[in-house]
Scaffold this motif. Structure first.
Motif, mmCIF file in Angstrom:
data_model
loop_
_atom_site.group_PDB
_atom_site.id
_atom_site.type_symbol
_atom_site.label_atom_id
_atom_site.label_comp_id
_atom_site.label_asym_id
_atom_site.label_seq_id
_atom_site.Cartn_x
_atom_site.Cartn_y
_atom_site.Cartn_z
ATOM 1 N N SER A 59 0.806 -1.221 0.000
ATOM 2 C CA SER A 59 0.000 0.000 0.000
ATOM 3 C C SER A 59 0.841 1.274 0.000
ATOM 4 O O SER A 59 0.299 2.370 -0.144
ATOM 5 C CB SER A 59 -0.912 0.014 1.228
ATOM 6 O OG SER A 59 -0.152 -0.098 2.420
ATOM 7 N N ALA A 65 -11.452 7.468 0.164
ATOM 8 C CA ALA A 65 -11.968 6.122 -0.069
ATOM 9 C C ALA A 65 -10.918 5.257 -0.771
ATOM 10 O O ALA A 65 -10.736 4.079 -0.427
ATOM 11 C CB ALA A 65 -13.245 6.185 -0.899
ATOM 12 N N LEU A 66 -10.204 5.827 -1.735
ATOM 13 C CA LEU A 66 -9.155 5.085 -2.433
ATOM 14 C C LEU A 66 -8.017 4.716 -1.481
ATOM 15 O O LEU A 66 -7.438 3.632 -1.581
ATOM 16 C CB LEU A 66 -8.613 5.925 -3.602
ATOM 17 C CG LEU A 66 -9.555 6.094 -4.800
ATOM 18 C CD1 LEU A 66 -8.962 7.087 -5.797
ATOM 19 C CD2 LEU A 66 -9.817 4.753 -5.482
ATOM 20 N N TRP A 80 -9.127 1.826 0.600
ATOM 21 C CA TRP A 80 -9.115 0.629 -0.257
ATOM 22 C C TRP A 80 -7.691 0.106 -0.422
ATOM 23 O O TRP A 80 -7.458 -1.106 -0.430
ATOM 24 C CB TRP A 80 -9.729 0.972 -1.611
ATOM 25 C CG TRP A 80 -9.689 -0.163 -2.581
ATOM 26 C CD1 TRP A 80 -10.472 -1.278 -2.603
ATOM 27 C CD2 TRP A 80 -8.798 -0.296 -3.709
ATOM 28 N NE1 TRP A 80 -10.131 -2.091 -3.659
ATOM 29 C CE2 TRP A 80 -9.112 -1.523 -4.351
ATOM 30 C CE3 TRP A 80 -7.783 0.496 -4.230
ATOM 31 C CZ2 TRP A 80 -8.438 -1.953 -5.484
ATOM 32 C CZ3 TRP A 80 -7.102 0.063 -5.357
ATOM 33 C CH2 TRP A 80 -7.440 -1.153 -5.967
ATOM 34 N N ALA A 81 -6.718 1.024 -0.549
ATOM 35 C CA ALA A 81 -5.328 0.618 -0.759
ATOM 36 C C ALA A 81 -4.685 0.088 0.530
ATOM 37 O O ALA A 81 -3.980 -0.928 0.514
ATOM 38 C CB ALA A 81 -4.509 1.797 -1.290
ATOM 39 N N GLY A 120 -6.368 -0.584 3.612
ATOM 40 C CA GLY A 120 -7.221 -1.502 4.362
ATOM 41 C C GLY A 120 -7.908 -0.764 5.496
ATOM 42 O O GLY A 120 -7.308 0.110 6.131
ATOM 43 N N TYR A 172 -17.027 -5.419 7.605
ATOM 44 C CA TYR A 172 -16.084 -4.772 6.692
ATOM 45 C C TYR A 172 -16.621 -3.427 6.203
ATOM 46 O O TYR A 172 -15.880 -2.429 6.166
ATOM 47 C CB TYR A 172 -15.784 -5.687 5.497
ATOM 48 C CG TYR A 172 -14.777 -5.090 4.542
ATOM 49 C CD1 TYR A 172 -13.414 -5.274 4.746
ATOM 50 C CD2 TYR A 172 -15.190 -4.339 3.446
ATOM 51 C CE1 TYR A 172 -12.483 -4.729 3.876
ATOM 52 C CE2 TYR A 172 -14.270 -3.785 2.572
ATOM 53 C CZ TYR A 172 -12.919 -3.985 2.790
ATOM 54 O OH TYR A 172 -12.010 -3.428 1.932
ATOM 55 N N PHE A 188 -14.903 0.075 6.759
ATOM 56 C CA PHE A 188 -14.472 0.852 5.595
ATOM 57 C C PHE A 188 -15.007 2.284 5.684
ATOM 58 O O PHE A 188 -14.262 3.253 5.524
ATOM 59 C CB PHE A 188 -14.958 0.183 4.307
ATOM 60 C CG PHE A 188 -14.382 0.788 3.056
ATOM 61 C CD1 PHE A 188 -13.251 0.238 2.475
ATOM 62 C CD2 PHE A 188 -14.967 1.890 2.449
ATOM 63 C CE1 PHE A 188 -12.707 0.786 1.317
ATOM 64 C CE2 PHE A 188 -14.437 2.446 1.308
ATOM 65 C CZ PHE A 188 -13.303 1.890 0.731
#
Length: 342
Positions: free
Chosen positions: A75, A112-113, A116-117, A119, A135, A139
């Motif tokens: 990441s 958000a990205l 996602w990258a 965790g 999850y 998130f």
């Protein structure tokens, strides 16, 4: 090259890169024209903390050569790329003032990205046990963490030295907790960020700043700090550093979030620019910029000591380490709010 020498080289590289770029922006930066809510009275260049972004980039390029055995998480590269994306958003806003809705939408997408990258956080420690989060909930919560801290740091960047001093203290405390957690990548990045912010301070931490951080600085610093907390949790999941993240920036979060809540209760638009933060009211009450910066810096230092010392005592697994300071700072905020000029 020995570990101590590597640390000195990284500190020097980050500090002097930031110092040089900040000096350039002080001479050729975008102009910040004072308005009714400003805490300054003369036109001052902004965008100075682009030096922090430059220091991150240059140090990232040097890391594989200085620490060839450092374990770069998958990441790392996406996160660093998103830090530069935030920098582009901030620099664009400094240059032409983006519509608030568009700016928030883009920042939300970047956050958000990043989650996602890296965790999301899906485990909340509660003593010897942990609470598992679905999850999706983890998130969303992680995105909100990134988005909130990024914007709160930006909101709190309205007084000379305030943001830089507090966030440098938070970064160095994060370095300490990363070392104790056995997270070398997070530790190195926190050290770089801290040294880079210190390189910005000689131009900003003064009665009359020579340059302001600008959105390119405050957004990058806020986003990078919040992202490093997620990176630390990903790198050292068994060290339970979840509560350390908000605790280290609690003085900023308390002022920012409670001021937003206060304005919302009065029916005001919370995203609209204003001058109702406690730090702004302290300045209007006669405290100088440097004194206000020292107050918040000292509070951040207290939080940092709680986190670093608490890590050695196993306190970071208890929600009380966060709940008690939240209550105390909330009481301080309410008391100060009643006494300070509007």
């Amino acid at each position: 090259m020995g570990g101590g020498l590597v640390i000195c080289v990284l500190i020097a590289l980050a500090f002097f890169t930031s110092l040089a770029f900040t000096g350039f922006m002080a001479a050729a930066g975008l102009s910040d024209v004072p308005n009714a809510r400003s805490a300054h009275s003369r036109v001052t260049p902004r965008g100075g903390a682009i030096g922090v972004l430059a220091a991150l980039g240059i140090c990232a390029l040097a890391l594989p050569h200085l620490i060839p055995n450092l374990n770069f998480l998958p990441s790392f590269t996406p996160f660093l790329s998103l830090v530069f994306a935030v920098g582009i958003v901030g620099l664009t806003d400094d240059a032409m003032t983006l519509p608030t809705g568009l700016k928030m939408l883009v920042l939300g997408l970047i956050c958000a990205l990043a989650v996602w990258a890296i965790g999301p956080v899906t485990q909340l420690p509660i003593g010897t046990e942990s609470l598992s989060l679905p999850y999706v909930l983890g998130f969303v919560g992680s995105v909100l963490w990134l988005f909130t801290v990024t914007n709160i740091v930006n909101f709190m960047d309205g007084s000379n030295g305030l943001m830089g001093l507090s966030m440098s203290v938070a970064a160095f405390a994060l370095f300490g907790i990363s070392v104790s957690s056995g997270a070398p990548l997070s530790a190195v990045l926190a050290l770089i960020v801290g040294a880079a912010i210190v390189g910005f301070l000689p131009y900003n931490f003064r009665a009359r700043a020579k340059v302001f951080a600008g959105d390119v600085g405050s957004l990058v610093i806020g986003f990078t700090y919040a992202g490093l907390i997620l990176l630390l949790i990903s790198e050292a999941p068994n060290s339970s550093p979840v509560y350390a993240g908000p605790l280290l920036v609690l003085p900023f979060l308390a002022d920012g979030l409670l001021t937003m809540a206060r304005r919302a209760m009065r029916g005001e638009r919370i995203w609209q620019a204003h001058n109702q933060h406690i730090y702004q009211r302290l300045i209007r009450g006669g405290r100088g910029h440097k004194n206000v910066a020292w107050i918040y810096g000292f509070l951040t230092l207290i939080m940092g000591n709680i986190v670093v010392y608490g890590a050695t005592k196993g306190w970071l697994t208890s929600p009380l380490i966060l709940i008690v300071p939240v209550i105390l700072l909330s009481v301080i905020y309410i008391a100060a709010s009643k006494r300070l000029p509007q």
